[in-house]
Design a protein around this motif. Structure first.
Motif, PDB file in Angstrom:
ATOM      1  N   ARG A 130     -27.388   7.383 -12.390  1.00 53.39           N
ATOM      2  CA  ARG A 130     -27.142   8.258 -13.532  1.00 53.39           C
ATOM      3  C   ARG A 130     -27.677   9.650 -13.238  1.00 53.39           C
ATOM      4  O   ARG A 130     -28.676   9.817 -12.543  1.00 53.39           O
ATOM      5  N   LEU A 131     -27.013  10.659 -13.798  1.00 53.87           N
ATOM      6  CA  LEU A 131     -27.385  12.056 -13.582  1.00 53.87           C
ATOM      7  C   LEU A 131     -28.055  12.595 -14.831  1.00 53.87           C
ATOM      8  O   LEU A 131     -27.553  12.416 -15.948  1.00 53.87           O
ATOM      9  N   HIS A 132     -29.203  13.240 -14.634  1.00 56.71           N
ATOM     10  CA  HIS A 132     -29.923  13.868 -15.742  1.00 56.71           C
ATOM     11  C   HIS A 132     -30.619  15.107 -15.184  1.00 56.71           C
ATOM     12  O   HIS A 132     -31.438  15.013 -14.271  1.00 56.71           O
ATOM     13  N   ASN A 133     -30.278  16.271 -15.691  1.00 55.24           N
ATOM     14  CA  ASN A 133     -30.838  17.552 -15.236  1.00 55.24           C
ATOM     15  C   ASN A 133     -30.682  17.746 -13.727  1.00 55.24           C
ATOM     16  O   ASN A 133     -31.635  18.084 -13.022  1.00 55.24           O
ATOM     17  N   ASP A 134     -29.490  17.508 -13.209  1.00 53.12           N
ATOM     18  CA  ASP A 134     -29.146  17.654 -11.791  1.00 53.12           C
ATOM     19  C   ASP A 134     -29.895  16.699 -10.876  1.00 53.12           C
ATOM     20  O   ASP A 134     -29.867  16.838  -9.669  1.00 53.12           O
ATOM     21  N   ARG A 135     -30.568  15.722 -11.431  1.00 55.08           N
ATOM     22  CA  ARG A 135     -31.261  14.708 -10.636  1.00 55.08           C
ATOM     23  C   ARG A 135     -30.560  13.373 -10.817  1.00 55.08           C
ATOM     24  O   ARG A 135     -30.130  13.035 -11.915  1.00 55.08           O
ATOM     25  N   VAL A 136     -30.471  12.618  -9.728  1.00 60.57           N
ATOM     26  CA  VAL A 136     -29.806  11.321  -9.753  1.00 60.57           C
ATOM     27  C   VAL A 136     -30.874  10.233  -9.825  1.00 60.57           C
ATOM     28  O   VAL A 136     -31.789  10.202  -8.997  1.00 60.57           O
ATOM     29  N   TYR A 137     -30.745   9.370 -10.822  1.00 61.91           N
ATOM     30  CA  TYR A 137     -31.700   8.283 -11.030  1.00 61.91           C
ATOM     31  C   TYR A 137     -31.031   6.949 -10.746  1.00 61.91           C
ATOM     32  O   TYR A 137     -29.869   6.736 -11.091  1.00 61.91           O
ATOM     33  N   GLY A 144     -35.926   5.331 -14.539  1.00 62.01           N
ATOM     34  CA  GLY A 144     -35.715   4.682 -13.256  1.00 62.01           C
ATOM     35  C   GLY A 144     -36.372   5.455 -12.133  1.00 62.01           C
ATOM     36  O   GLY A 144     -37.366   6.143 -12.314  1.00 62.01           O
ATOM     37  N   THR A 145     -35.788   5.369 -10.954  1.00 55.01           N
ATOM     38  CA  THR A 145     -36.322   6.022  -9.757  1.00 55.01           C
ATOM     39  C   THR A 145     -35.433   7.195  -9.378  1.00 55.01           C
ATOM     40  O   THR A 145     -34.223   7.053  -9.274  1.00 55.01           O
ATOM     41  N   CYS A 146     -36.040   8.342  -9.164  1.00 55.06           N
ATOM     42  CA  CYS A 146     -35.283   9.527  -8.766  1.00 55.06           C
ATOM     43  C   CYS A 146     -34.870   9.377  -7.307  1.00 55.06           C
ATOM     44  O   CYS A 146     -35.705   9.263  -6.418  1.00 55.06           O
ATOM     45  N   HIS A 191     -23.993  22.324  -5.065  1.00 51.99           N
ATOM     46  CA  HIS A 191     -23.459  20.963  -5.207  1.00 51.99           C
ATOM     47  C   HIS A 191     -23.613  20.115  -3.946  1.00 51.99           C
ATOM     48  O   HIS A 191     -22.783  19.270  -3.662  1.00 51.99           O
ATOM     49  N   LYS A 192     -24.685  20.368  -3.208  1.00 52.01           N
ATOM     50  CA  LYS A 192     -25.048  19.497  -2.095  1.00 52.01           C
ATOM     51  C   LYS A 192     -26.102  18.521  -2.614  1.00 52.01           C
ATOM     52  O   LYS A 192     -26.834  18.825  -3.560  1.00 52.01           O
ATOM     53  N   PHE A 193     -26.193  17.359  -1.996  1.00 51.32           N
ATOM     54  CA  PHE A 193     -27.137  16.349  -2.463  1.00 51.32           C
ATOM     55  C   PHE A 193     -28.328  16.269  -1.514  1.00 51.32           C
ATOM     56  O   PHE A 193     -28.166  16.194  -0.302  1.00 51.32           O
ATOM     57  N   ARG A 194     -29.524  16.292  -2.072  1.00 50.48           N
ATOM     58  CA  ARG A 194     -30.760  16.183  -1.305  1.00 50.48           C
ATOM     59  C   ARG A 194     -31.475  14.894  -1.711  1.00 50.48           C
ATOM     60  O   ARG A 194     -31.759  14.689  -2.885  1.00 50.48           O
ATOM     61  N   LEU A 195     -31.757  14.044  -0.737  1.00 51.24           N
ATOM     62  CA  LEU A 195     -32.501  12.822  -1.008  1.00 51.24           C
ATOM     63  C   LEU A 195     -33.975  13.137  -1.183  1.00 51.24           C
ATOM     64  O   LEU A 195     -34.528  13.975  -0.471  1.00 51.24           O
ATOM     65  N   HIS A 196     -34.623  12.459  -2.133  1.00 56.92           N
ATOM     66  CA  HIS A 196     -36.059  12.611  -2.329  1.00 56.92           C
ATOM     67  C   HIS A 196     -36.783  11.479  -1.616  1.00 56.92           C
ATOM     68  O   HIS A 196     -36.208  10.433  -1.312  1.00 56.92           O
ATOM     69  N   ILE A 197     -38.055  11.669  -1.390  1.00 58.67           N
ATOM     70  CA  ILE A 197     -38.871  10.665  -0.708  1.00 58.67           C
ATOM     71  C   ILE A 197     -39.014   9.404  -1.569  1.00 58.67           C
ATOM     72  O   ILE A 197     -39.262   8.324  -1.035  1.00 58.67           O
ATOM     73  N   THR A 198     -38.801   9.520  -2.877  1.00 57.53           N
ATOM     74  CA  THR A 198     -38.918   8.345  -3.746  1.00 57.53           C
ATOM     75  C   THR A 198     -37.809   7.333  -3.489  1.00 57.53           C
ATOM     76  O   THR A 198     -37.938   6.169  -3.850  1.00 57.53           O
TER      77      THR A 198
END
Length: 146
Positions: free
Chosen positions: A38-45, A67-69, A77-84
């Motif tokens: 799910r997307l919330h404030n440009d972050r994918v959870y 959930g987990t970011c 509009h590029k996607f960056r993976l987080h360490i989480t």
């Protein structure tokens, strides 16, 4: 909080597929339930559908996270993976690299790993391939491109 559009899903799955390949389906259909993005404030959870139904009662402006970011979309509009996301990507990673304890601290501070610092590496790992970096004790440390 909304579902991802088709374009957002494609961009995100392409990035995740660099690290886990065809195992992408295993992230969504897990034995302990169905999970979704799910997307919330440009972050994918990455969230369980059971928790998602419970969170439907909370208004979007009051919701901080759920959930987990997994990562975020940049302004271009590029996607960056987080360490989480590492804990969820590590079990399904196609290519893995293990670092010796002496090189581990240097790597975590941002330096490159020398050939002498490598403990093991999976076979057939290509150049510029997405890998998950482990310590010799099988603790995932990072994900990077080799």
């Amino acid at each position: 909080m909304r579902p991802l559009t088709e374009e957002e899903t494609r961009v995100m799955f392409e990035k995740i597929a660099k690290y886990i390949g065809e195992n992408l389906q295993l992230l969504v259909d897990r034995p302990d339930g169905t999970y979704c993005f799910r997307l919330h404030n440009d972050r994918v959870y990455y969230v369980s559908e059971k928790i998602l139904k419970l969170a439907a009662n909370i208004s979007g402006d009051k919701l901080v996270s759920l959930g987990t970011c997994f990562g975020k979309f940049t302004k271009t509009h590029k996607f960056r993976l987080h360490i989480t996301a590492l804990d969820y990507l590590a079990p399904y990673a196609k290519y893995k690299v293990w670092i010796k304890p002496g090189a581990e601290q240097s790597f975590l501070y941002g330096n490159h790993v020398l050939k002498s610092g490598l403990g093991r590496i999976t076979e057939n790992t290509c150049q510029y391939q997405g890998v998950v970096v482990y310590s010799m004790a099988d603790v995932p440390l990072a994900r990077t491109l080799v």
